[in-house]
Design an enzyme around this catalytic site. Structure first.
Site, short mmCIF file in Angstrom:
data_model
loop_
_atom_site.label_atom_id
_atom_site.label_comp_id
_atom_site.label_asym_id
_atom_site.label_seq_id
_atom_site.Cartn_x
_atom_site.Cartn_y
_atom_site.Cartn_z
N ASP A 1 0.81 -1.20 -0.03
CA ASP A 1 0.02 0.01 0.02
C ASP A 1 0.83 1.32 0.02
OD1 ASP A 1 -2.24 1.93 0.59
OD2 ASP A 1 -1.52 1.93 2.67
N ASP B 1 -0.09 5.06 0.87
CA ASP B 1 -0.57 6.35 1.88
C ASP B 1 -0.68 5.58 3.24
OD1 ASP B 1 -2.40 7.57 -0.74
OD2 ASP B 1 -0.75 8.74 0.29
#
Ligand code: XBP
Ligand code: MG
Length: 228
Positions: free
Chosen positions: A8, A10
């Site tokens: 991922d 953020d």
């Protein structure tokens, strides 16, 4: 046999959400909307993944009909502001991320990204922190706007698996949020969670492991050989 690590962006690779919040607020100001998202607002609104979806959710909260604002145009402006702010520097990758990416590649592992954010934001993060394009590190970069449904739906992780030509049991996902964990698990991928500033209060019972950050790989058997 673990073949790929899927990250991922953020909150996982870097603590980017305060910069996102600043870009949203400066864009709202420039558009004369009179909106301002406090940290408390943003903590609540972050439960809605995707900047465009988050703006629509906020408009629902303030009873503003969706047609009143060109959300796509507003979000394009926000992305332009975010990438400009990112290019000013000052934001680094979270502890252990740079080292893990280096060691994993040296060990011949495949790396990928599965993120809700927009591709220009991924490019800006890697230009600002490592001075490279993501394509020089990741075999696949799957972004939010490339799939029909955003996290917690599995779509973006399924897109990453398709592009890698790997099955879920050959991969390990790295996430910071419950939405991200749910997305990876719905795609059948085990997930290691490193909570971030906006997700420290969330629960992750479905996680393979939960660690404060990625600075100590000896705690992760399958990765500890990378730490050697
Ligand atoms: C987090 C998100 C994104 C960002 C803002 O993505 O939900 O919406 O908050 O970026 P990740 P955009 O899956 O990487 O944690 O405005 O480009 O959506
Ligand atoms: Mg995240």
């Amino acid at each position: 046999m673990l073949k790929a690590l899927i990250f991922d962006v953020d909150g996982t690779l870097a603590e980017t959400e305060e910069l996102h919040r600043r870009a949203f607020n400066e864009t709202f100001e420039k558009a004369g909307l009179g909106w301002h998202w406090s940290q408390t607002d943003y903590h609540r609104l972050l439960k809605t993944t995707g900047g465009k979806e988050r703006i629509a959710r906020y408009m629902e909260e303030i009873d503003l009909p969706l047609g009143q604002v060109d959300i796509a145009a507003l979000h394009r402006d926000k992305t332009a502001r975010y990438t400009a702010l990112m290019a000013e520097g000052g934001l680094d990758l979270r502890p252990g991320v740079r080292d893990l990416l280096t060691r994993a590649r040296r060990a011949g592992m495949t790396l990928a990204i599965a993120t809700t954010t927009s591709r220009p934001n991924v490019d800006a993060l890697f230009a600002a922190t490592l001075g490279v394009t993501p394509d020089s590190i990741f075999a696949a970069v799957a972004c939010g706007d490339q799939v029909p449904a955003k996290k917690p739906a599995p779509d973006v992780y399924q897109l990453a698996l398709r592009r890698l030509g790997l099955s879920a049991d050959q991969c390990l996902a790295f996430e910071d949020s419950r939405n991200g964990l749910m997305s990876a698990r719905a795609a059948g991928i085990e997930c290691l969670v490193t909570p971030s500033i906006y997700t420290a209060d969330e629960s992750f019972p479905e996680a393979w492991k939960v660690l404060p950050d990625l600075s100590d790989l000896s705690a992760i058997p399958v990765l500890s050989k990378l730490a050697a």
